[in-house]
Design a protein around this motif. Structure first.
Motif, PDB file in Angstrom:
ATOM      1  N   LYS A   1       0.818  -1.215   0.000  1.00 35.32           N
ATOM      2  CA  LYS A   1       0.000   0.000   0.000  1.00 35.32           C
ATOM      3  C   LYS A   1       0.849   1.261   0.000  1.00 35.32           C
ATOM      4  CE  LYS A   1      -4.213  -1.776   2.127  1.00 35.32           C
ATOM      5  NZ  LYS A   1      -5.073  -1.746   3.322  1.00 35.32           N
ATOM      6  N   SER A   2       2.098   1.140   0.389  1.00 31.31           N
ATOM      7  CA  SER A   2       2.964   2.322   0.416  1.00 31.31           C
ATOM      8  C   SER A   2       3.445   2.729  -0.985  1.00 31.31           C
ATOM      9  CB  SER A   2       4.164   2.083   1.335  1.00 31.31           C
ATOM     10  OG  SER A   2       5.028   1.118   0.783  1.00 31.31           O
ATOM     11  N   VAL A   3       3.186   1.888  -1.990  1.00 38.50           N
ATOM     12  CA  VAL A   3       3.543   2.247  -3.368  1.00 38.50           C
ATOM     13  C   VAL A   3       2.557   3.304  -3.850  1.00 38.50           C
ATOM     14  CG1 VAL A   3       3.818   1.429  -5.747  1.00 38.50           C
ATOM     15  CG2 VAL A   3       4.490  -0.051  -3.832  1.00 38.50           C
ATOM     16  N   LYS A   4       3.084   4.474  -4.159  1.00 42.17           N
ATOM     17  CA  LYS A   4       2.231   5.566  -4.633  1.00 42.17           C
ATOM     18  C   LYS A   4       1.696   5.251  -6.023  1.00 42.17           C
ATOM     19  CE  LYS A   4       4.560   9.272  -2.080  1.00 42.17           C
ATOM     20  NZ  LYS A   4       5.410   8.489  -1.230  1.00 42.17           N
ATOM     21  N   GLU A   5       0.505   5.743  -6.319  1.00 35.78           N
ATOM     22  CA  GLU A   5      -0.132   5.508  -7.622  1.00 35.78           C
ATOM     23  C   GLU A   5       0.821   5.843  -8.768  1.00 35.78           C
ATOM     24  OE1 GLU A   5      -3.209   4.073  -9.856  1.00 35.78           O
ATOM     25  OE2 GLU A   5      -3.393   4.312  -7.697  1.00 35.78           O
ATOM     26  N   ALA A   6       1.523   6.964  -8.661  1.00 37.00           N
ATOM     27  CA  ALA A   6       2.429   7.412  -9.721  1.00 37.00           C
ATOM     28  C   ALA A   6       3.642   6.485  -9.881  1.00 37.00           C
ATOM     29  CB  ALA A   6       2.902   8.831  -9.442  1.00 37.00           C
ATOM     30  N   ASP A   7       3.947   5.699  -8.840  1.00 36.76           N
ATOM     31  CA  ASP A   7       5.116   4.815  -8.871  1.00 36.76           C
ATOM     32  C   ASP A   7       4.769   3.368  -9.201  1.00 36.76           C
ATOM     33  OD1 ASP A   7       6.738   6.966  -8.158  1.00 36.76           O
ATOM     34  OD2 ASP A   7       6.483   6.573  -6.012  1.00 36.76           O
ATOM     35  N   ARG A   8       3.490   3.108  -9.462  1.00 32.47           N
ATOM     36  CA  ARG A   8       3.095   1.729  -9.786  1.00 32.47           C
ATOM     37  C   ARG A   8       3.729   1.289 -11.103  1.00 32.47           C
ATOM     38  NH1 ARG A   8      -2.684  -0.265  -7.953  1.00 32.47           N
ATOM     39  NH2 ARG A   8      -2.534   0.396  -5.802  1.00 32.47           N
ATOM     40  N   LYS A   9       4.247   0.091 -11.095  1.00 35.15           N
ATOM     41  CA  LYS A   9       4.898  -0.440 -12.294  1.00 35.15           C
ATOM     42  C   LYS A   9       3.946  -1.358 -13.052  1.00 35.15           C
ATOM     43  CE  LYS A   9       9.557  -0.107 -10.456  1.00 35.15           C
ATOM     44  NZ  LYS A   9      10.779  -0.850 -10.149  1.00 35.15           N
ATOM     45  N   THR A  10       4.112  -1.361 -14.361  1.00 35.90           N
ATOM     46  CA  THR A  10       3.377  -2.270 -15.226  1.00 35.90           C
ATOM     47  C   THR A  10       4.245  -3.508 -15.425  1.00 35.90           C
ATOM     48  OG1 THR A  10       2.353  -0.420 -16.366  1.00 35.90           O
ATOM     49  CG2 THR A  10       2.256  -2.551 -17.469  1.00 35.90           C
ATOM     50  N   VAL A  11       3.640  -4.681 -15.215  1.00 32.18           N
ATOM     51  CA  VAL A  11       4.374  -5.939 -15.240  1.00 32.18           C
ATOM     52  C   VAL A  11       3.806  -6.854 -16.325  1.00 32.18           C
ATOM     53  CG1 VAL A  11       5.007  -7.980 -13.888  1.00 32.18           C
ATOM     54  CG2 VAL A  11       4.806  -5.744 -12.762  1.00 32.18           C
ATOM     55  N   PHE A  12       4.706  -7.426 -17.110  1.00 38.95           N
ATOM     56  CA  PHE A  12       4.320  -8.452 -18.078  1.00 38.95           C
ATOM     57  C   PHE A  12       4.925  -9.760 -17.606  1.00 38.95           C
ATOM     58  CE2 PHE A  12       5.525 -10.804 -22.050  1.00 38.95           C
ATOM     59  CZ  PHE A  12       4.266 -11.284 -22.309  1.00 38.95           C
ATOM     60  N   VAL A  13       4.094 -10.792 -17.463  1.00 37.57           N
ATOM     61  CA  VAL A  13       4.558 -12.103 -17.030  1.00 37.57           C
ATOM     62  C   VAL A  13       4.460 -13.072 -18.201  1.00 37.57           C
ATOM     63  CG1 VAL A  13       4.203 -14.016 -15.427  1.00 37.57           C
ATOM     64  CG2 VAL A  13       3.776 -11.673 -14.668  1.00 37.57           C
ATOM     65  N   GLU A  14       5.575 -13.721 -18.504  1.00 30.52           N
ATOM     66  CA  GLU A  14       5.606 -14.759 -19.544  1.00 30.52           C
ATOM     67  C   GLU A  14       5.666 -16.114 -18.856  1.00 30.52           C
ATOM     68  OE1 GLU A  14       8.604 -14.766 -22.551  1.00 30.52           O
ATOM     69  OE2 GLU A  14       8.229 -12.689 -23.092  1.00 30.52           O
ATOM     70  N   VAL A  15       4.673 -16.948 -19.115  1.00 29.25           N
ATOM     71  CA  VAL A  15       4.707 -18.297 -18.545  1.00 29.25           C
ATOM     72  C   VAL A  15       5.193 -19.333 -19.556  1.00 29.25           C
ATOM     73  CG1 VAL A  15       3.017 -17.849 -16.737  1.00 29.25           C
ATOM     74  CG2 VAL A  15       2.237 -18.668 -18.961  1.00 29.25           C
ATOM     75  N   SER A  16       5.400 -18.893 -20.796  1.00 35.11           N
ATOM     76  CA  SER A  16       6.054 -19.744 -21.792  1.00 35.11           C
ATOM     77  C   SER A  16       6.782 -18.831 -22.775  1.00 35.11           C
ATOM     78  CB  SER A  16       5.057 -20.649 -22.519  1.00 35.11           C
ATOM     79  OG  SER A  16       4.181 -19.889 -23.316  1.00 35.11           O
ATOM     80  N   PRO A  17       7.915 -19.294 -23.296  1.00 34.95           N
ATOM     81  CA  PRO A  17       8.754 -18.439 -24.129  1.00 34.95           C
ATOM     82  C   PRO A  17       8.261 -18.300 -25.564  1.00 34.95           C
ATOM     83  CG  PRO A  17       9.778 -20.591 -23.891  1.00 34.95           C
ATOM     84  CD  PRO A  17       8.527 -20.606 -23.051  1.00 34.95           C
ATOM     85  N   SER A  18       8.890 -17.384 -26.277  1.00 30.87           N
ATOM     86  CA  SER A  18       8.629 -17.178 -27.697  1.00 30.87           C
ATOM     87  C   SER A  18       8.967 -18.474 -28.433  1.00 30.87           C
ATOM     88  CB  SER A  18       9.507 -16.020 -28.189  1.00 30.87           C
ATOM     89  OG  SER A  18       9.273 -15.751 -29.518  1.00 30.87           O
ATOM     90  N   PRO A  19       8.270 -18.864 -29.464  1.00 29.30           N
ATOM     91  CA  PRO A  19       7.255 -18.107 -30.198  1.00 29.30           C
ATOM     92  C   PRO A  19       5.831 -18.272 -29.660  1.00 29.30           C
ATOM     93  CG  PRO A  19       7.725 -20.118 -31.392  1.00 29.30           C
ATOM     94  CD  PRO A  19       8.601 -20.123 -30.166  1.00 29.30           C
ATOM     95  N   GLU A  20       5.611 -19.158 -28.720  1.00 27.79           N
ATOM     96  CA  GLU A  20       4.277 -19.395 -28.149  1.00 27.79           C
ATOM     97  C   GLU A  20       4.199 -18.726 -26.771  1.00 27.79           C
ATOM     98  OE1 GLU A  20       1.653 -21.486 -29.511  1.00 27.79           O
ATOM     99  OE2 GLU A  20       2.825 -21.290 -31.343  1.00 27.79           O
ATOM    100  N   ILE A  21       4.132 -17.408 -26.746  1.00 31.05           N
ATOM    101  CA  ILE A  21       4.137 -16.678 -25.482  1.00 31.05           C
ATOM    102  C   ILE A  21       2.745 -16.701 -24.869  1.00 31.05           C
ATOM    103  CG2 ILE A  21       4.532 -14.447 -24.371  1.00 31.05           C
ATOM    104  CD1 ILE A  21       6.496 -13.788 -26.625  1.00 31.05           C
ATOM    105  N   TYR A  22       2.693 -17.204 -23.632  1.00 35.15           N
ATOM    106  CA  TYR A  22       1.442 -17.184 -22.868  1.00 35.15           C
ATOM    107  C   TYR A  22       1.641 -16.315 -21.640  1.00 35.15           C
ATOM    108  CZ  TYR A  22      -1.033 -20.633 -25.620  1.00 35.15           C
ATOM    109  OH  TYR A  22      -1.686 -21.271 -26.640  1.00 35.15           O
ATOM    110  N   THR A  23       0.582 -15.636 -21.244  1.00 35.64           N
ATOM    111  CA  THR A  23       0.624 -14.726 -20.119  1.00 35.64           C
ATOM    112  C   THR A  23      -0.692 -14.808 -19.345  1.00 35.64           C
ATOM    113  OG1 THR A  23       1.122 -12.428 -19.500  1.00 35.64           O
ATOM    114  CG2 THR A  23      -0.280 -12.739 -21.426  1.00 35.64           C
ATOM    115  N   PRO A  24      -0.661 -14.496 -18.062  1.00 37.23           N
ATOM    116  CA  PRO A  24      -1.905 -14.488 -17.290  1.00 37.23           C
ATOM    117  C   PRO A  24      -2.659 -13.175 -17.468  1.00 37.23           C
ATOM    118  CG  PRO A  24      -0.054 -14.028 -15.851  1.00 37.23           C
ATOM    119  CD  PRO A  24       0.505 -14.289 -17.212  1.00 37.23           C
ATOM    120  N   GLY A  25      -3.922 -13.277 -17.805  1.00 34.79           N
ATOM    121  CA  GLY A  25      -4.788 -12.107 -17.881  1.00 34.79           C
ATOM    122  C   GLY A  25      -5.674 -12.058 -16.652  1.00 34.79           C
ATOM    123  N   LYS A  26      -6.795 -11.366 -16.790  1.00 35.68           N
ATOM    124  CA  LYS A  26      -7.737 -11.304 -15.666  1.00 35.68           C
ATOM    125  C   LYS A  26      -8.287 -12.705 -15.400  1.00 35.68           C
ATOM    126  CE  LYS A  26     -11.398  -9.902 -18.775  1.00 35.68           C
ATOM    127  NZ  LYS A  26     -11.863  -8.761 -19.495  1.00 35.68           N
TER     128      LYS A  26
END
Length: 190
Positions: free
Chosen positions: A61-86
């Protein structure tokens, strides 16, 4: 068919749900505890998980809104890249640490093209396949066209152990901690 063979052999069978949220993980642990006669132990595991998760959330909670980072998670490598969505516990993990999921508009565990991730320009890239892909971080950093992605430019590409972040069990809390240390090392790496 395999389940029926076990049942026919007189073996009790318990099918555990494919948990997609922390609440479902807690339910699975409780169900396994009931089935094995270890209800109190399961209850203790769930209570411990909830306590640790709450501690992480409070710190995040101490992370300020302006300091929030965008994260991309790869659960499998290229060329078949899978990622978790909602609607995945990994998306929930990212939210818990006060970060934004670069693939949050996708649903479930989704295949994604590289162009979409380059356009999303995440601040941090997390891979979860380093245990079976040699030098996963270098592979991501070396992709053609990715040199201008913030995470690559700023050397913010990390690998976390797959079992901690992709398997729905008690170790998920360790996975949340590993994600937090990778994304916000100054806050969580102490």
């Amino acid at each position: 068919e395999g389940l029926q063979q076990l049942k026919d052999a007189g073996i009790d069978v318990l099918v555990v749900n494919d948990a997609q949220s922390f609440d479902q993980v807690y339910d699975s642990i409780d169900m396994i505890g009931q089935a094995t006669g270890e209800h109190e132990k399961a209850k203790g595991i769930v209570t411990d998980m909830k306590t640790k998760l709450k501690d992480i959330q409070e710190k995040a909670k101490s992370v300020k809104e302006a300091d929030r980072k965008t994260v991309f998670v790869e659960v499998s490598p290229s060329p078949e890249i899978y990622t978790p969505g909602k609607n995945t516990f990994m998306n929930e993990m990212i939210q818990i640490i006060s970060a934004e999921n670069a693939a949050a508009e996708l649903d479930g565990w989704a295949k994604i093209d590289e162009e979409s991730m380059i356009a999303a320009n995440p601040d941090v890239i997390i891979t979860t396949y380093g245990y079976y892909t040699k030098d996963a971080v270098s592979q991501v950093k070396g992709r053609k066209g990715w040199q201008d992605v913030n995470a690559v430019k700023d050397d913010q590409v990390f690998d976390v152990h797959s079992d901690l972040v992709t398997r729905s069990g008690p170790r998920l809390i360790e996975g949340v901690e590993e994600l937090a240390k990778s994304v916000y090392p100054n806050l969580f790496d102490n």
